[in-house]
Design an enzyme around this catalytic site. Structure first.
Site, mmCIF file in Angstrom:
data_model
loop_
_atom_site.group_PDB
_atom_site.id
_atom_site.type_symbol
_atom_site.label_atom_id
_atom_site.label_comp_id
_atom_site.label_asym_id
_atom_site.label_seq_id
_atom_site.Cartn_x
_atom_site.Cartn_y
_atom_site.Cartn_z
ATOM 1 N N TYR A 33 39.717 41.166 34.492
ATOM 2 C CA TYR A 33 38.889 40.052 34.941
ATOM 3 C C TYR A 33 37.766 40.565 35.824
ATOM 4 C CZ TYR A 33 37.484 35.716 37.251
ATOM 5 O OH TYR A 33 36.757 34.655 37.729
ATOM 6 N N ASP A 54 29.354 34.694 47.722
ATOM 7 C CA ASP A 54 29.598 34.117 46.401
ATOM 8 C C ASP A 54 29.049 32.690 46.353
ATOM 9 O OD1 ASP A 54 30.587 33.652 43.848
ATOM 10 O OD2 ASP A 54 32.566 33.041 44.576
ATOM 11 N N ASP A 61 33.531 36.007 34.874
ATOM 12 C CA ASP A 61 33.171 34.813 35.628
ATOM 13 C C ASP A 61 31.704 34.471 35.338
ATOM 14 O OD1 ASP A 61 32.629 32.881 37.526
ATOM 15 O OD2 ASP A 61 33.439 34.003 39.215
ATOM 16 N N ASP A 73 30.242 31.703 36.465
ATOM 17 C CA ASP A 73 29.777 30.742 37.470
ATOM 18 C C ASP A 73 29.404 29.412 36.807
ATOM 19 O OD1 ASP A 73 30.307 32.315 39.649
ATOM 20 O OD2 ASP A 73 28.277 33.063 39.882
ATOM 21 N N HIS A 132 34.296 32.215 31.660
ATOM 22 C CA HIS A 132 34.612 30.856 32.106
ATOM 23 C C HIS A 132 33.416 30.267 32.843
ATOM 24 C CE1 HIS A 132 35.383 31.623 36.423
ATOM 25 N NE2 HIS A 132 36.188 32.615 36.093
ATOM 26 N N GLU A 174 32.132 26.843 35.215
ATOM 27 C CA GLU A 174 32.708 25.877 36.149
ATOM 28 C C GLU A 174 31.807 24.650 36.297
ATOM 29 O OE1 GLU A 174 31.602 27.690 40.461
ATOM 30 O OE2 GLU A 174 32.540 29.056 39.032
ATOM 31 N N CYS A 224 33.260 29.259 46.199
ATOM 32 C CA CYS A 224 34.602 29.641 45.775
ATOM 33 C C CYS A 224 35.422 28.372 45.598
ATOM 34 C CB CYS A 224 35.247 30.545 46.825
ATOM 35 S SG CYS A 224 37.031 30.776 46.588
ATOM 36 N N ARG A 254 36.258 25.721 33.375
ATOM 37 C CA ARG A 254 36.935 25.570 34.660
ATOM 38 C C ARG A 254 36.544 24.233 35.277
ATOM 39 N NH1 ARG A 254 35.746 29.444 39.954
ATOM 40 N NH2 ARG A 254 35.370 27.677 41.362
ATOM 41 N N GLU A 260 41.160 24.800 38.709
ATOM 42 C CA GLU A 260 41.023 25.620 39.918
ATOM 43 C C GLU A 260 41.606 24.923 41.142
ATOM 44 O OE1 GLU A 260 41.097 28.204 41.309
ATOM 45 O OE2 GLU A 260 39.131 29.057 41.814
ATOM 46 N N ASN A 289 44.822 30.920 38.570
ATOM 47 C CA ASN A 289 44.149 31.826 39.491
ATOM 48 C C ASN A 289 45.066 32.113 40.675
ATOM 49 O OD1 ASN A 289 42.407 33.230 41.158
ATOM 50 N ND2 ASN A 289 41.118 31.479 41.652
#
Length: 307
Positions: free
Chosen positions: A51, A65, A92, A94, A119, A121, A129, A162, A192, A215
């Site tokens: 990952y 982040d 990721d 985002d 993924h 989100e 996060c 996500r 998440e 996760n």
């Protein structure tokens, strides 16, 4: 196995190899490894997929982040890990770096760099996060459009949607969102920041037959569960996104403090990977042998005494 220049490359696209791993009965375990060296060390322990965390990549660049890194920043990490190991990588993505067209660009660029899965989100920028407070969610329609765009653009990339909705909108809304994302073309769902065993079980119960990603991050809202526990709760994949970076950063901090205090590294050798161990990990001599004109390097065995 890791490969060197001139060795055989994987014979199938990364996304197809990722799907094959998910078709097996056991949960797919993916530790975070966004650097080539970390990826080789993870592969040595038998992991079959990895990952690449946006938080880890951002922190490595000295950034928070908050969705500040670019598609090309991420591809720098994808390329080195894919080249070093040949392993399928979940990346990721985002919020997709923009709207539908940006998502399509991201998908093709990640595929070209060697990614197997991504993924997306359902947050707005600046994203956070998933385990922090005050996340701003995109509408269901906005996110579904991004998922549909990713599905349309992909050649083999596995698309995971996500949802961060549980924290602010509740379980019912999160499940509804997940169903919409599946209808839009997502291959799997990533709920998440679930905070109890019962929540993980309930979400999985309401998503029968759907591949789910869990996760397991430290210092977040989710209690510690093992891979076997997630599997028993109905999850097909689990990630440990930033664990490797946290361990490494603490080691760096201790090393710099020791140098500052003692004027050297002589007291830290027992915590270091030796030169021989490093060369074995990165297959130094196998690269060397590709060029017959190179003389095999002799590794110093220990350090000279200061007379």
């Amino acid at each position: 196995m890791p490969y060197v220049i001139g060795a055989d490359l994987p014979d199938r696209p990364a996304g197809e190899r990722f799907r094959a791993l998910l078709d097996r009965p056991n949960i797919l375990q993916m530790p975070g490894a966004h650097l080539g060296l970390a990826a080789l060390l993870a592969q040595k322990q038998g992991f079959e997929a990895l990952y690449l965390s946006g938080a880890a990549m951002s922190a490595t660049m000295g950034l928070p982040d908050l969705g500040m890194i670019t598609v090309e920043d991420v591809c720098f990490h994808i390329r080195q890990v894919a080249r070093a190991t040949g392993m399928p990588l979940l990346v990721d993505g985002d919020t997709g770096y923009g709207e539908a067209l940006n998502v399509m660009h991201m998908v093709r660029t990640f595929e070209d760099a060697g990614a197997a899965a991504v993924h997306l989100e359902d947050q707005h920028l600046p994203k956070k996060c998933g385990h922090l407070n005050d996340k701003k969610l995109a509408s269901v329609e906005e996110m579904a459009a991004k998922v549909a765009a990713a599905r349309k653009a992909r050649r083999h990339l596995y698309v995971i949607a996500r949802t961060d909705a549980v924290a602010s909108e509740g379980m019912e809304a999160a499940v509804d969102r997940a169903k919409r994302y599946l209808e839009a073309g997502a291959d799997a769902i990533f709920p998440e920041a679930l905070v109890t065993r019962d929540m993980f079980i309930e979400f999985a119960r309401r998503m029968p037959g759907v591949k789910l990603l869990a996760n397991m991050t430290e210092f977040g809202r989710t209690p510690f569960f093992t891979a076997a526990e997630f599997e028993s709760m109905g999850y097909s994949m689990v990630i440990w996104p930033v664990s490797h970076l946290r361990i490494a950063a603490k080691a760096w901090e201790k090393l710099y403090a020791q140098i500052a205090a003692e004027g050297g590294t002589q007291g830290a050798l027992d915590r270091m990977q030796t030169r021989a161990e490093l060369y074995a990990t990165i297959r130094y001599h196998e690269y060397e042998e590709l060029d017959a004109s190179l003389v095999r390097t002799i590794i110093p065995e220990g350090m000279p005494q200061n007379n």
